[in-house]
Design a protein around this motif. Sequence first.
Motif, mmCIF file in Angstrom:
data_model
loop_
_atom_site.group_PDB
_atom_site.id
_atom_site.type_symbol
_atom_site.label_atom_id
_atom_site.label_comp_id
_atom_site.label_asym_id
_atom_site.label_seq_id
_atom_site.Cartn_x
_atom_site.Cartn_y
_atom_site.Cartn_z
ATOM 1 N N TYR A 101 0.825 -1.201 0.000
ATOM 2 C CA TYR A 101 0.000 0.000 0.000
ATOM 3 C C TYR A 101 0.867 1.262 0.000
ATOM 4 O O TYR A 101 0.515 2.266 -0.613
ATOM 5 C CB TYR A 101 -0.951 -0.027 1.199
ATOM 6 N N ALA A 102 2.018 1.162 0.677
ATOM 7 C CA ALA A 102 2.939 2.309 0.657
ATOM 8 C C ALA A 102 3.498 2.496 -0.754
ATOM 9 O O ALA A 102 3.576 3.624 -1.263
ATOM 10 C CB ALA A 102 4.059 2.074 1.664
ATOM 11 N N ALA A 103 3.854 1.377 -1.389
ATOM 12 C CA ALA A 103 4.372 1.466 -2.766
ATOM 13 C C ALA A 103 3.296 1.996 -3.699
ATOM 14 O O ALA A 103 3.561 2.829 -4.576
ATOM 15 C CB ALA A 103 4.839 0.082 -3.221
ATOM 16 N N GLU A 104 2.094 1.537 -3.498
ATOM 17 C CA GLU A 104 0.990 1.983 -4.350
ATOM 18 C C GLU A 104 0.776 3.492 -4.192
ATOM 19 O O GLU A 104 0.600 4.217 -5.176
ATOM 20 C CB GLU A 104 -0.285 1.235 -3.979
ATOM 21 N N ALA A 105 0.814 3.954 -2.944
ATOM 22 C CA ALA A 105 0.601 5.388 -2.716
ATOM 23 C C ALA A 105 1.668 6.212 -3.437
ATOM 24 O O ALA A 105 1.369 7.257 -4.036
ATOM 25 C CB ALA A 105 0.624 5.677 -1.219
ATOM 26 N N SER A 106 2.906 5.732 -3.409
ATOM 27 C CA SER A 106 3.982 6.465 -4.090
ATOM 28 C C SER A 106 3.762 6.470 -5.595
ATOM 29 O O SER A 106 3.962 7.488 -6.269
ATOM 30 C CB SER A 106 5.335 5.817 -3.776
ATOM 31 N N LEU A 107 3.348 5.321 -6.141
ATOM 32 C CA LEU A 107 3.117 5.245 -7.590
ATOM 33 C C LEU A 107 1.941 6.127 -8.001
ATOM 34 O O LEU A 107 1.979 6.793 -9.040
ATOM 35 C CB LEU A 107 2.848 3.793 -8.003
ATOM 36 N N VAL A 108 0.899 6.106 -7.195
ATOM 37 C CA VAL A 108 -0.283 6.917 -7.519
ATOM 38 C C VAL A 108 0.086 8.398 -7.534
ATOM 39 O O VAL A 108 -0.354 9.162 -8.395
ATOM 40 C CB VAL A 108 -1.411 6.632 -6.498
ATOM 41 N N ALA A 133 11.246 -3.094 -4.918
ATOM 42 C CA ALA A 133 10.236 -3.761 -5.744
ATOM 43 C C ALA A 133 10.627 -3.668 -7.215
ATOM 44 O O ALA A 133 11.378 -2.782 -7.614
ATOM 45 C CB ALA A 133 8.876 -3.120 -5.533
ATOM 46 N N GLN A 134 10.116 -4.624 -7.992
ATOM 47 C CA GLN A 134 10.369 -4.612 -9.434
ATOM 48 C C GLN A 134 9.113 -4.142 -10.159
ATOM 49 O O GLN A 134 7.997 -4.422 -9.712
ATOM 50 C CB GLN A 134 10.712 -6.023 -9.914
ATOM 51 N N ALA A 135 9.323 -3.450 -11.270
ATOM 52 C CA ALA A 135 8.186 -2.954 -12.043
ATOM 53 C C ALA A 135 8.304 -3.461 -13.472
ATOM 54 O O ALA A 135 9.398 -3.489 -14.043
ATOM 55 C CB ALA A 135 8.150 -1.438 -12.022
ATOM 56 N N SER A 136 7.195 -3.876 -14.029
ATOM 57 C CA SER A 136 7.157 -4.278 -15.437
ATOM 58 C C SER A 136 5.968 -3.603 -16.085
ATOM 59 O O SER A 136 4.903 -3.502 -15.472
ATOM 60 C CB SER A 136 6.981 -5.789 -15.572
ATOM 61 N N ARG A 163 10.427 2.456 -11.714
ATOM 62 C CA ARG A 163 11.540 1.872 -10.959
ATOM 63 C C ARG A 163 12.157 2.901 -10.028
ATOM 64 O O ARG A 163 12.580 2.563 -8.913
ATOM 65 C CB ARG A 163 12.595 1.328 -11.921
ATOM 66 N N ALA A 164 12.216 4.141 -10.499
ATOM 67 C CA ALA A 164 12.765 5.201 -9.635
ATOM 68 C C ALA A 164 11.878 5.380 -8.397
ATOM 69 O O ALA A 164 12.380 5.537 -7.279
ATOM 70 C CB ALA A 164 12.863 6.508 -10.421
ATOM 71 N N VAL A 165 10.563 5.326 -8.594
ATOM 72 C CA VAL A 165 9.645 5.491 -7.461
ATOM 73 C C VAL A 165 9.757 4.301 -6.507
ATOM 74 O O VAL A 165 9.689 4.446 -5.282
ATOM 75 C CB VAL A 165 8.193 5.624 -7.984
ATOM 76 N N LEU A 166 9.957 3.113 -7.067
ATOM 77 C CA LEU A 166 9.908 1.894 -6.256
ATOM 78 C C LEU A 166 11.250 1.519 -5.639
ATOM 79 O O LEU A 166 11.334 0.521 -4.921
ATOM 80 C CB LEU A 166 9.415 0.728 -7.113
ATOM 81 N N GLU A 167 12.270 2.283 -5.916
ATOM 82 C CA GLU A 167 13.610 1.937 -5.420
ATOM 83 C C GLU A 167 13.628 1.719 -3.901
ATOM 84 O O GLU A 167 14.177 0.724 -3.422
ATOM 85 C CB GLU A 167 14.607 3.024 -5.828
ATOM 86 N N GLU A 184 10.056 4.411 -20.853
ATOM 87 C CA GLU A 184 10.043 5.618 -20.026
ATOM 88 C C GLU A 184 9.153 5.399 -18.792
ATOM 89 O O GLU A 184 9.509 5.780 -17.665
ATOM 90 C CB GLU A 184 9.516 6.785 -20.881
ATOM 91 N N ILE A 185 7.997 4.774 -18.997
ATOM 92 C CA ILE A 185 7.100 4.487 -17.860
ATOM 93 C C ILE A 185 7.809 3.564 -16.871
ATOM 94 O O ILE A 185 7.770 3.779 -15.656
ATOM 95 C CB ILE A 185 5.798 3.829 -18.371
ATOM 96 N N GLU A 186 8.478 2.552 -17.398
ATOM 97 C CA GLU A 186 9.156 1.596 -16.517
ATOM 98 C C GLU A 186 10.280 2.278 -15.745
ATOM 99 O O GLU A 186 10.475 2.009 -14.551
ATOM 100 C CB GLU A 186 9.699 0.449 -17.361
#
Lengths: 218, 731
Positions: free
Chosen positions: B59-66, B201-204, B193-197, B187-189
């Motif tokens: 949920y913390a990762a999601e909040a950062s991505l959102v 977590a890994q992003a695809s 990845r920068a947000v999830l560092e 570019e999205i990835e």
Amino acid sequence: MRHLLLACALVPSARFAVAAPPPDRTLRRIENRVQLWSTHADGTRPLAARFELVRHTALLREPYRATGSFSADPSGAIAFVGDDTRCATTRISPDGTVSLALPSGGTRPIDAPSARWLANLLRRLFVPAEETRQALVGNDRVRIPSGRGMRLEFRPPAPEDAPHIRAVTVHLDPVAGHVARIDVFEASGDRVEIRFHDVRRPDPQHAGRPDAAGGTAR
Amino acid sequence: MWISAAWLAACVAAFLLGRVRLAPSSALFDHLPPQHRPEPDVAWLMVLLPTDAASDLAYAAEASLVEAFDAELAPLSPSHAELDAFADGHRLYFAGEDALATLDAKTTPRAIDRHVDDLYAMLGSPMFGAIAEDVRKDPLGIGRTLPTPSPWLGRIPDVGFTRLGNWVSADGTKLLLRLSSAAPPAEIERRARAVLEPFEAQASVLGRNALEAAVAVGIGGRATRILAIAACIWIAATTLTLRRARPVFALVACLSGTAVGLLPWVGALDLWSVPALLFAMAFAAEAALPSWRRTGGGWTATAILAAAPLPLLLSSHPALHAFALHFALAFLVLGASLRLVLPALAGLAGREPVWPRSGFRVAPMPLFGVLAAGVLLAGGAVAMRRANHAEPDRLARLRAPTARAERAMATTFFDPDRLVRATARGASMRDALEEARRDAAVLERLVPAEADALVSAGRLVAAPEDEARLRARIDDLHLKERFARLRTAFAERGFPPEAFGTFFALAETAATPPAPEAVLDGPVGRWIERIATVGDQAAAIPSYVLLSPDPAIVPDRIVRDDGRPVRLEGPAIARRTALRHFDDWLGMTAIASLWISSLLVWFGTRRLTVAFGAAIAGLVAQSAVLGSLVAIGLPLGVHLVPALLLAGAAAVTAAARAIETRVNQGRLAPELPLMTSTFQIGAGLALLAGGQPLWAHQGAALAIGAAAAWGVGLFVAPGIHLVLLRIRRRT
């Protein structure tokens, strides 16, 4: 030369001896309270008491007050039975489910994380599996609140484990070690004080029903 | 000399003029009709958290991505807060008759007194705090009896929505966000990845753009490698056949040079144009033989092979239309260049090929021919029943970098191909939302038999015809008077009126009907705008249907109550419809192709038995290819159909040549079967070694088809022709 080498070896050792951290005072104080609690805690025997509950809530103009009987059974069943019919009876079953018996005759089960966490804490306090620190504390965060008295403050391990409860403070009787008072601080700002007196451990062979005593809700 | 120079100049000029069209692309979904391709700008951001992550990390990762992707988010659900606020404003409207009856029972004076007594008594429990919030918002427990409106109907097993409207897996270690962004997937990835560092977590990124980009990577290198491998095989095999190296080099140089010049003009550098060009090179190679070595090698064979894939133009697969046209163009140009330019190039090379053998006679074997034809036709029929099927785009991305994330998304959440859409269009957002409501009313009937779930903004909109009826029913309840009674009861027990202020405020608005304007201006309006497409004079709001995983399920024609059809669009619809009719379509296409081929044979020979025998040979060869493909475990699909048609056409030409040779008591030059099959099998082997699974399957079909064509043409067709002649004489 030999003395010089010996001095070189001893000086750092001495520094370590001086710099060693003092014993954790907080941990020691918690252990004191656990020890005090364990003198009275006995999960193999039932417990009965009278309770006095005061709820400070924004829902009412005046604080809510009630008295009643409290009982805890070695099986894990716990009951708060109000003296007045206008006070709901709270029952925690051996499997941990919580339900309220209401004046209308209905029963309202409470299946919420906060209720489960609080029920678990009450069972650890009154009918512990064993009288050890681990049995009392469980996974909760425990600290000693500021102020006088033999008190322990319990907080859920994570906020989502009990989202409606901020903390529970348990006051121990400084002489007998039994739980004398419980303060529940709710996330909504409400506060519940539950005072226990006439705490006794009746002989299981002759134990009467704990809700026989009289009292009133004001 | 001047012919060679002119040819070289033409090839260079054609390549230079067309090279701007040569940007590598995959044309991954070109076999699907345009309306059924995945939405172009939709990207699925899949987040894989460490398996030992804390429960709240997702949920913390999601909040950062959102926060980072706020402008591009297009989730398929409003957030809980938006939906709760919407529900509070219109909850009574969505109540059915049962719920209204319950509400009626709960708000009688006696019931109100009982509720307030119970509520007061609950304050005496230490557990009251756990339910205090619910009680404050809804002291009578009305909300529990009223349904919560939702754009969703049905659900995805083992997947939950987060409070922000995205998806989270049951174990909390995977997140799925839906974005609408024209930004490049890389570019999205990178941003994700920068947000999830901090979360390790890994992003695809998945979705149409990401998959096409993943398949397009290295496609130019693979095409070059395939051409080089094919050239090596051709040179080695043809040198053994013609016993001279220089003419063979001249032949391969002529083919390759013309192909390079042609490449930009037969589509971009993509999944379909490369095999089309290689097929054309393989089939055009026989034009290199001098005419006196090619029995029946005039315009008939050229016309048969060029026209064989033309029935594909009638299919619903745009990639096959392009394949048919590109193959025919390339085949004719390559054939012409071999006939016009190769003699000049060979002259430059110096030495003539050696033609050591004068040819062989064709011996008809009627019994063997009939038996073999019967066995092969039966084998083909059995194979069609037992065949597995595969989609070209799925094959093409089997080894793509996105394959792992795709599998994880399909197993954890759902296969995005199953998510099909029905787009409601209108002159304004209001009109489009009203259309979406009408669509949703019929799409709901698909759940749960044909679809797992439906999500439609139209489910949140009031139907005008229901509005008056419900309004009258709610008026019958006299809620205003009953809530006044409730206020009094609260005051008598010592509850201040403001304690339940939220409840009373919502109770007054809960009966507001959610007209389209109110929905768009309300709490869920922002969510609808995120998934909608708005133009100057038009707006489109999609409703999504998650079809059942069973590939046999294809919704029948869906018609609204006003008689207008609702068109579901998406990859699953196209795939399942094609799969349902695949056998029929393949049979019709093959027969159409063979009919054209046999007609051309009849034009060339003026003998009906020859044309008929050649057509049977084509059908037998196609059955042999089908049986062989199924026997070696290759799934069938639309990508194999061009090779199958060309195998049939090759068998028709081979059969016609063999029969003509026998009828004329002539001899068949051995270079003809050797050279044509060598080139075709070589092209197939090169495609097999190219590293692209889609091409490998096509290569296998081509190689098997080439072997089957001459096998059937030489050993089966003359016997069948003899049997046909005998039958004709008797009748």
